[in-house]
Design a protein around this motif. Structure first.
Motif, PDB file in Angstrom:
ATOM      1  N   VAL A  12     -35.529 -22.012 -40.238  1.00 41.40           N
ATOM      2  CA  VAL A  12     -34.418 -22.950 -40.054  1.00 41.40           C
ATOM      3  C   VAL A  12     -34.725 -23.933 -38.925  1.00 41.40           C
ATOM      4  O   VAL A  12     -35.106 -23.536 -37.821  1.00 41.40           O
ATOM      5  CB  VAL A  12     -33.116 -22.205 -39.709  1.00 41.40           C
ATOM      6  CG1 VAL A  12     -31.943 -23.186 -39.686  1.00 41.40           C
ATOM      7  CG2 VAL A  12     -32.857 -21.083 -40.681  1.00 41.40           C
ATOM      8  N   GLY A  13     -34.522 -25.198 -39.200  1.00 42.41           N
ATOM      9  CA  GLY A  13     -34.591 -26.210 -38.155  1.00 42.41           C
ATOM     10  C   GLY A  13     -33.211 -26.420 -37.548  1.00 42.41           C
ATOM     11  O   GLY A  13     -32.223 -26.545 -38.274  1.00 42.41           O
TER      12      GLY A  13
ATOM     13  N   LEU B 197     -37.573 -33.492 -43.296  1.00 40.66           N
ATOM     14  CA  LEU B 197     -37.835 -32.481 -42.267  1.00 40.66           C
ATOM     15  C   LEU B 197     -38.545 -31.256 -42.833  1.00 40.66           C
ATOM     16  O   LEU B 197     -39.144 -30.489 -42.079  1.00 40.66           O
ATOM     17  CB  LEU B 197     -36.513 -32.061 -41.604  1.00 40.66           C
ATOM     18  CG  LEU B 197     -35.748 -33.190 -40.890  1.00 40.66           C
ATOM     19  CD1 LEU B 197     -34.432 -32.656 -40.316  1.00 40.66           C
ATOM     20  CD2 LEU B 197     -36.592 -33.815 -39.783  1.00 40.66           C
ATOM     21  N   LYS B 198     -38.480 -31.083 -44.138  1.00 36.79           N
ATOM     22  CA  LYS B 198     -39.132 -29.925 -44.757  1.00 36.79           C
ATOM     23  C   LYS B 198     -40.632 -29.952 -44.512  1.00 36.79           C
ATOM     24  O   LYS B 198     -41.220 -28.980 -44.028  1.00 36.79           O
ATOM     25  CB  LYS B 198     -38.842 -29.889 -46.262  1.00 36.79           C
ATOM     26  CG  LYS B 198     -39.467 -28.694 -46.985  1.00 36.79           C
ATOM     27  CD  LYS B 198     -39.068 -28.672 -48.446  1.00 36.79           C
ATOM     28  CE  LYS B 198     -39.619 -27.452 -49.152  1.00 36.79           C
ATOM     29  NZ  LYS B 198     -39.063 -26.190 -48.613  1.00 36.79           N
TER      30      LYS B 198
ATOM     31  N   LEU C 219     -28.121 -27.268 -44.583  1.00 34.70           N
ATOM     32  CA  LEU C 219     -28.577 -27.818 -45.862  1.00 34.70           C
ATOM     33  C   LEU C 219     -29.963 -27.326 -46.239  1.00 34.70           C
ATOM     34  O   LEU C 219     -30.781 -26.979 -45.379  1.00 34.70           O
ATOM     35  CB  LEU C 219     -28.567 -29.346 -45.809  1.00 34.70           C
ATOM     36  CG  LEU C 219     -29.440 -30.000 -44.748  1.00 34.70           C
ATOM     37  CD1 LEU C 219     -30.714 -30.564 -45.368  1.00 34.70           C
ATOM     38  CD2 LEU C 219     -28.692 -31.107 -44.027  1.00 34.70           C
ATOM     39  N   ASN C 220     -30.191 -27.315 -47.528  1.00 30.06           N
ATOM     40  CA  ASN C 220     -31.482 -26.955 -48.100  1.00 30.06           C
ATOM     41  C   ASN C 220     -32.374 -28.195 -48.063  1.00 30.06           C
ATOM     42  O   ASN C 220     -32.026 -29.225 -48.656  1.00 30.06           O
ATOM     43  CB  ASN C 220     -31.266 -26.475 -49.545  1.00 30.06           C
ATOM     44  CG  ASN C 220     -32.534 -25.959 -50.182  1.00 30.06           C
ATOM     45  OD1 ASN C 220     -33.641 -26.337 -49.819  1.00 30.06           O
ATOM     46  ND2 ASN C 220     -32.373 -25.078 -51.160  1.00 30.06           N
ATOM     47  N   THR C 221     -33.510 -28.115 -47.394  1.00 33.31           N
ATOM     48  CA  THR C 221     -34.367 -29.301 -47.261  1.00 33.31           C
ATOM     49  C   THR C 221     -35.121 -29.638 -48.541  1.00 33.31           C
ATOM     50  O   THR C 221     -35.745 -30.698 -48.633  1.00 33.31           O
ATOM     51  CB  THR C 221     -35.382 -29.117 -46.115  1.00 33.31           C
ATOM     52  OG1 THR C 221     -36.109 -27.901 -46.307  1.00 33.31           O
ATOM     53  CG2 THR C 221     -34.681 -29.081 -44.759  1.00 33.31           C
ATOM     54  N   ALA C 222     -35.047 -28.767 -49.539  1.00 35.49           N
ATOM     55  CA  ALA C 222     -35.711 -29.072 -50.811  1.00 35.49           C
ATOM     56  C   ALA C 222     -34.943 -30.129 -51.594  1.00 35.49           C
ATOM     57  O   ALA C 222     -35.547 -31.000 -52.230  1.00 35.49           O
ATOM     58  CB  ALA C 222     -35.860 -27.804 -51.651  1.00 35.49           C
TER      59      ALA C 222
END
Length: 224
Positions: A36-37, A131-132, A172-175
């Protein structure tokens, strides 16, 4: 401060609370391992103004008499690291790996999400999918914070003021930029009596501080 003044400020408060899309915490997300960021953006304190002002009223009342107070608040009330620590400790307790993202974020120029949207899913307002790859994170907790002094007006007359903070919290999901969680956290403390008491502005600074501290306490409960 009259009852009418207090009601006016509370009405402004209610508008802020209702602005954000809310997504309940995804229980499955909390229980699965992920990287997690943590991205906390605290904007400079500002004057939030509401009321029945027309263009002439805005021109007359748009002075900077609150700026010395806001400058002092920026110097004295520092809480970004406290917020980051709250999220970091909570997520680590859930078995997640944490990466601190320390970047400059400007809400005015940040990229808005315009990707494809699947039916039944909700998406973060800002597009943070980059960011992913940049940080190797599966998801991001992004918190955008506005705070300072909230002022109510009637025509050209100030009718009340309070110290406020508004946290827009998203996981949130970075995908695909879908939301696991979204919630606003708005706190306000009405400033009674004199606010314009330089150089320390004790009354006003005290109320802004109270609002900030209450918001931080509330954030501790998000990942429980």
């Amino acid at each position: 401060m009259s009852k009418t003044t207090i009601l006016g400020l509370l009405a402004m408060f209610a508008v802020l609370v209702s602005c954000q899309v809310n997504v309940p915490m995804n229980a499955e997300y909390l229980n699965k391992p992920s990287k997690v960021g943590i991205f906390v953006n605290v904007n400079d304190p500002k004057k939030h103004r509401e009321g029945s002002q027309g263009l002439l009223d805005l021109a007359v009342t748009s002075g900077d008499k609150y700026q010395p107070l806001l400058d002092l608040a920026k110097e004295k009330i520092v809480f970004k690291n406290d917020l980051t620590a709250i999220y970091s400790e909570a997520l680590k307790a859930k078995g997640k790996e944490v990466i601190i993202i320390d970047e400059i974020f400007d809400p005015k120029t940040a990229t808005k999400f315009k990707g494809d949207k699947a039916e039944g899913k909700k998406y973060a307002y800002y597009d943070l999918r980059n960011l992913k790859e940049k940080y190797g994170v599966d998801d991001v907790i992004f918190v955008n914070v506005n705070w300072g002094v909230m002022i109510s007006y009637y025509s050209m007359i100030e009718t009340g003021r309070g110290g406020y903070i508004y946290l827009d919290n998203n996981v949130l999901n970075t995908a695909d930029n879908t939301l696991y969680f979204a919630q606003n956290n708005v706190k306000m403390e009405i400033i009674k009596g004199k606010w314009n008491t330089p150089p320390n502005y004790d009354n006003a600074i005290g109320k802004i501080t109270e609002a900030v501290n209450k918001a931080l306490d509330a954030e501790k409960n998000i990942f429980k």
